[in-house]
Every structure is written in structure tokens, then in C-alpha cells.
Scaffold this motif. Structure first.
Motif, PDB file in Angstrom:
ATOM      1  N   VAL A   1       0.813  -1.398   0.072  1.00  0.00           N
ATOM      2  CA  VAL A   1       0.026  -0.009  -0.048  1.00  0.00           C
ATOM      3  C   VAL A   1       0.897   0.994   0.278  1.00  0.00           C
ATOM      4  O   VAL A   1       0.534   2.177  -0.770  1.00  0.00           O
ATOM      5  CB  VAL A   1      -1.070   0.057   1.009  1.00  0.00           C
ATOM      6  CG1 VAL A   1      -1.528   1.395   1.320  1.00  0.00           C
ATOM      7  CG2 VAL A   1      -2.059  -1.039   0.778  1.00  0.00           C
ATOM      8  N   LYS A   2       2.067   1.279   0.848  1.00  0.00           N
ATOM      9  CA  LYS A   2       2.755   2.562   1.041  1.00  0.00           C
ATOM     10  C   LYS A   2       3.608   2.394  -0.600  1.00  0.00           C
ATOM     11  O   LYS A   2       3.647   3.629  -1.008  1.00  0.00           O
ATOM     12  CB  LYS A   2       3.776   2.215   1.954  1.00  0.00           C
ATOM     13  CG  LYS A   2       4.468   3.438   2.512  1.00  0.00           C
ATOM     14  CD  LYS A   2       3.851   4.344   3.100  1.00  0.00           C
ATOM     15  CE  LYS A   2       4.520   5.715   3.601  1.00  0.00           C
ATOM     16  NZ  LYS A   2       3.884   6.601   4.108  1.00  0.00           N
ATOM     17  N   LEU A   3       3.903   1.533  -1.055  1.00  0.00           N
ATOM     18  CA  LEU A   3       4.511   1.397  -2.373  1.00  0.00           C
ATOM     19  C   LEU A   3       3.885   2.075  -3.445  1.00  0.00           C
ATOM     20  O   LEU A   3       4.464   2.740  -4.181  1.00  0.00           O
ATOM     21  CB  LEU A   3       4.986   0.023  -2.772  1.00  0.00           C
ATOM     22  CG  LEU A   3       6.093  -0.096  -3.633  1.00  0.00           C
ATOM     23  CD1 LEU A   3       7.396   0.584  -3.256  1.00  0.00           C
ATOM     24  CD2 LEU A   3       6.256  -1.680  -4.018  1.00  0.00           C
ATOM     25  N   ILE A   4       2.484   1.780  -3.422  1.00  0.00           N
ATOM     26  CA  ILE A   4       1.769   2.231  -4.456  1.00  0.00           C
ATOM     27  C   ILE A   4       1.292   3.721  -4.246  1.00  0.00           C
ATOM     28  O   ILE A   4       1.115   4.634  -4.843  1.00  0.00           O
ATOM     29  CB  ILE A   4       0.276   1.571  -4.634  1.00  0.00           C
ATOM     30  CG1 ILE A   4       0.774  -0.024  -5.031  1.00  0.00           C
ATOM     31  CG2 ILE A   4      -0.784   1.987  -5.436  1.00  0.00           C
ATOM     32  CD1 ILE A   4      -0.309  -0.850  -5.023  1.00  0.00           C
ATOM     33  N   HIS A   5       0.901   3.993  -2.738  1.00  0.00           N
ATOM     34  CA  HIS A   5       0.616   5.242  -2.412  1.00  0.00           C
ATOM     35  C   HIS A   5       1.737   6.357  -2.670  1.00  0.00           C
ATOM     36  O   HIS A   5       1.407   7.557  -3.151  1.00  0.00           O
ATOM     37  CB  HIS A   5       0.262   5.270  -0.735  1.00  0.00           C
ATOM     38  CG  HIS A   5      -0.096   6.760  -0.201  1.00  0.00           C
ATOM     39  ND1 HIS A   5       0.843   7.494   0.213  1.00  0.00           N
ATOM     40  CD2 HIS A   5      -1.220   7.517  -0.170  1.00  0.00           C
ATOM     41  CE1 HIS A   5       0.163   8.812   0.699  1.00  0.00           C
ATOM     42  NE2 HIS A   5      -0.929   8.533   0.360  1.00  0.00           N
ATOM     43  N   ILE A   6       2.650   6.312  -2.538  1.00  0.00           N
ATOM     44  CA  ILE A   6       3.949   7.459  -2.770  1.00  0.00           C
ATOM     45  C   ILE A   6       3.822   7.875  -4.191  1.00  0.00           C
ATOM     46  O   ILE A   6       3.532   9.262  -4.271  1.00  0.00           O
ATOM     47  CB  ILE A   6       5.079   6.973  -2.359  1.00  0.00           C
ATOM     48  CG1 ILE A   6       5.239   6.717  -0.741  1.00  0.00           C
ATOM     49  CG2 ILE A   6       6.315   7.841  -2.859  1.00  0.00           C
ATOM     50  CD1 ILE A   6       6.494   6.019  -0.318  1.00  0.00           C
ATOM     51  N   PRO A   7       4.113   7.017  -5.263  1.00  0.00           N
ATOM     52  CA  PRO A   7       4.023   7.846  -6.788  1.00  0.00           C
ATOM     53  C   PRO A   7       2.526   8.239  -6.869  1.00  0.00           C
ATOM     54  O   PRO A   7       2.457   9.225  -7.599  1.00  0.00           O
ATOM     55  CB  PRO A   7       4.075   6.317  -7.455  1.00  0.00           C
ATOM     56  CG  PRO A   7       4.576   5.251  -6.498  1.00  0.00           C
ATOM     57  CD  PRO A   7       4.332   5.762  -5.319  1.00  0.00           C
ATOM     58  N   VAL A   8       1.532   7.672  -6.496  1.00  0.00           N
ATOM     59  CA  VAL A   8       0.195   8.189  -6.795  1.00  0.00           C
ATOM     60  C   VAL A   8       0.040   9.720  -6.080  1.00  0.00           C
ATOM     61  O   VAL A   8      -0.606  10.528  -6.609  1.00  0.00           O
ATOM     62  CB  VAL A   8      -1.004   7.270  -6.316  1.00  0.00           C
ATOM     63  CG1 VAL A   8      -2.230   7.950  -6.302  1.00  0.00           C
ATOM     64  CG2 VAL A   8      -1.175   5.943  -7.133  1.00  0.00           C
ATOM     65  N   ASN A   9       0.446   9.813  -5.103  1.00  0.00           N
ATOM     66  CA  ASN A   9       0.348  10.982  -4.186  1.00  0.00           C
ATOM     67  C   ASN A   9       1.387  12.201  -4.742  1.00  0.00           C
ATOM     68  O   ASN A   9       0.941  13.152  -5.048  1.00  0.00           O
ATOM     69  CB  ASN A   9       1.037  10.582  -2.604  1.00  0.00           C
ATOM     70  CG  ASN A   9       0.771  11.783  -1.817  1.00  0.00           C
ATOM     71  OD1 ASN A   9      -0.329  12.711  -2.163  1.00  0.00           O
ATOM     72  ND2 ASN A   9       1.500  12.065  -0.802  1.00  0.00           N
ATOM     73  N   ASN A  10       2.500  11.547  -5.436  1.00  0.00           N
ATOM     74  CA  ASN A  10       3.208  12.556  -5.978  1.00  0.00           C
ATOM     75  C   ASN A  10       2.577  13.098  -7.448  1.00  0.00           C
ATOM     76  O   ASN A  10       2.696  14.283  -7.676  1.00  0.00           O
ATOM     77  CB  ASN A  10       4.619  11.940  -6.578  1.00  0.00           C
ATOM     78  CG  ASN A  10       5.505  12.190  -5.304  1.00  0.00           C
ATOM     79  OD1 ASN A  10       5.206  12.705  -4.094  1.00  0.00           O
ATOM     80  ND2 ASN A  10       6.603  11.106  -5.379  1.00  0.00           N
ATOM     81  N   ILE A  11       1.814  12.272  -8.071  1.00  0.00           N
ATOM     82  CA  ILE A  11       1.311  12.354  -9.327  1.00  0.00           C
ATOM     83  C   ILE A  11       0.082  13.324  -8.844  1.00  0.00           C
ATOM     84  O   ILE A  11      -0.223  14.639  -9.699  1.00  0.00           O
ATOM     85  CB  ILE A  11       0.594  11.340  -9.865  1.00  0.00           C
ATOM     86  CG1 ILE A  11       1.721  10.745 -10.422  1.00  0.00           C
ATOM     87  CG2 ILE A  11      -0.469  11.658 -11.157  1.00  0.00           C
ATOM     88  CD1 ILE A  11       1.403   9.251 -11.071  1.00  0.00           C
ATOM     89  N   LEU A  12      -0.794  13.200  -7.952  1.00  0.00           N
ATOM     90  CA  LEU A  12      -1.876  14.077  -7.703  1.00  0.00           C
ATOM     91  C   LEU A  12      -1.405  15.518  -7.019  1.00  0.00           C
ATOM     92  O   LEU A  12      -1.859  16.457  -7.640  1.00  0.00           O
ATOM     93  CB  LEU A  12      -2.872  13.272  -6.303  1.00  0.00           C
ATOM     94  CG  LEU A  12      -3.511  12.157  -6.925  1.00  0.00           C
ATOM     95  CD1 LEU A  12      -3.942  11.142  -5.786  1.00  0.00           C
ATOM     96  CD2 LEU A  12      -4.464  12.412  -8.120  1.00  0.00           C
ATOM     97  N   VAL A  13      -0.441  15.557  -6.202  1.00  0.00           N
ATOM     98  CA  VAL A  13      -0.072  16.642  -5.546  1.00  0.00           C
ATOM     99  C   VAL A  13       0.901  17.469  -6.539  1.00  0.00           C
ATOM    100  O   VAL A  13       0.920  18.776  -6.542  1.00  0.00           O
ATOM    101  CB  VAL A  13       0.813  16.310  -4.228  1.00  0.00           C
ATOM    102  CG1 VAL A  13       1.219  17.775  -3.764  1.00  0.00           C
ATOM    103  CG2 VAL A  13      -0.219  15.660  -3.258  1.00  0.00           C
ATOM    104  N   GLY A  14       1.812  16.791  -7.444  1.00  0.00           N
ATOM    105  CA  GLY A  14       2.853  17.486  -8.186  1.00  0.00           C
ATOM    106  C   GLY A  14       3.840  17.558  -7.350  1.00  0.00           C
ATOM    107  O   GLY A  14       4.096  18.167  -6.464  1.00  0.00           O
ATOM    108  N   GLY A  15       4.982  16.659  -8.110  1.00  0.00           N
ATOM    109  CA  GLY A  15       6.227  16.523  -7.388  1.00  0.00           C
ATOM    110  C   GLY A  15       6.627  18.350  -7.348  1.00  0.00           C
ATOM    111  O   GLY A  15       7.829  18.429  -7.787  1.00  0.00           O
ATOM    112  N   ALA A  16       6.486  19.069  -6.404  1.00  0.00           N
ATOM    113  CA  ALA A  16       6.948  20.334  -6.133  1.00  0.00           C
ATOM    114  C   ALA A  16       8.168  20.362  -5.657  1.00  0.00           C
ATOM    115  O   ALA A  16       8.457  19.778  -4.840  1.00  0.00           O
ATOM    116  CB  ALA A  16       5.756  21.132  -5.640  1.00  0.00           C
TER     117      ALA A  16
END
Length: 69
Positions: free
Chosen positions: A54-69
Motif C-alpha cells: 500500500v505504501k509502495l503504491i501510495h507514494i507515486p500516486v500521491n506525487n502525481i496528484l499533488v505534483g512533485g513540487a
């Protein structure tokens, strides 16, 4: 007078039931204890793997949604 008897009977009944429960219980033997330990260990392992995935999937999805600022 009846209420006083009822109040005294409740703890007696509780202690009687508790004593019966304790006498029926038995310690697990070595084999049963080992099996319980295996089941608990497998549960920890499975929950750890699920949490890691879950953590492995959550990190990239969160970066896509938030935008890697």
C-alpha cells in the motif's frame, strides 16, 4: 431485604462462574503453542507485506496528484 440478598448473590455468582472458567481452561502444550506462534507470525508477515505494498503504491500516486513540487 430481598434486594440485599440479590446484591450479595451477584458477586457470588460471578466468582462461581469465574472459578468454573479457570478450572476448564488448560495451558497449551508445546505443539499447540508452536502453532499459535506460527499463526501470529504469519499474520504479522501478511499485514506487513500488505502495508508495504500500500505504501509502495501510495507514494507515486500521491506525487502525481499533488505534483512533485
Amino acid at each position: 431485604m430481598d434486594q440485599a440478598k440479590e446484591l450479595l448473590e451477584m458477586p457470588r455468582a460471578f466468582l462461581k462462574d469465574g472459578r468454573q472458567f479457570i478450572t476448564r481452561c488448560s495451558k497449551p502444550d508445546r505443539r499447540e503453542f508452536f502453532r499459535i506462534g506460527q499463526a501470529v507470525g504469519m499474520g504479522f508477515l501478511i499485514m506487513g507485506v500488505i502495508g508495504y505494498v500500500v505504501k509502495l503504491i501510495h507514494i507515486p500516486v500521491n506525487n502525481i496528484l499533488v505534483g512533485g513540487a
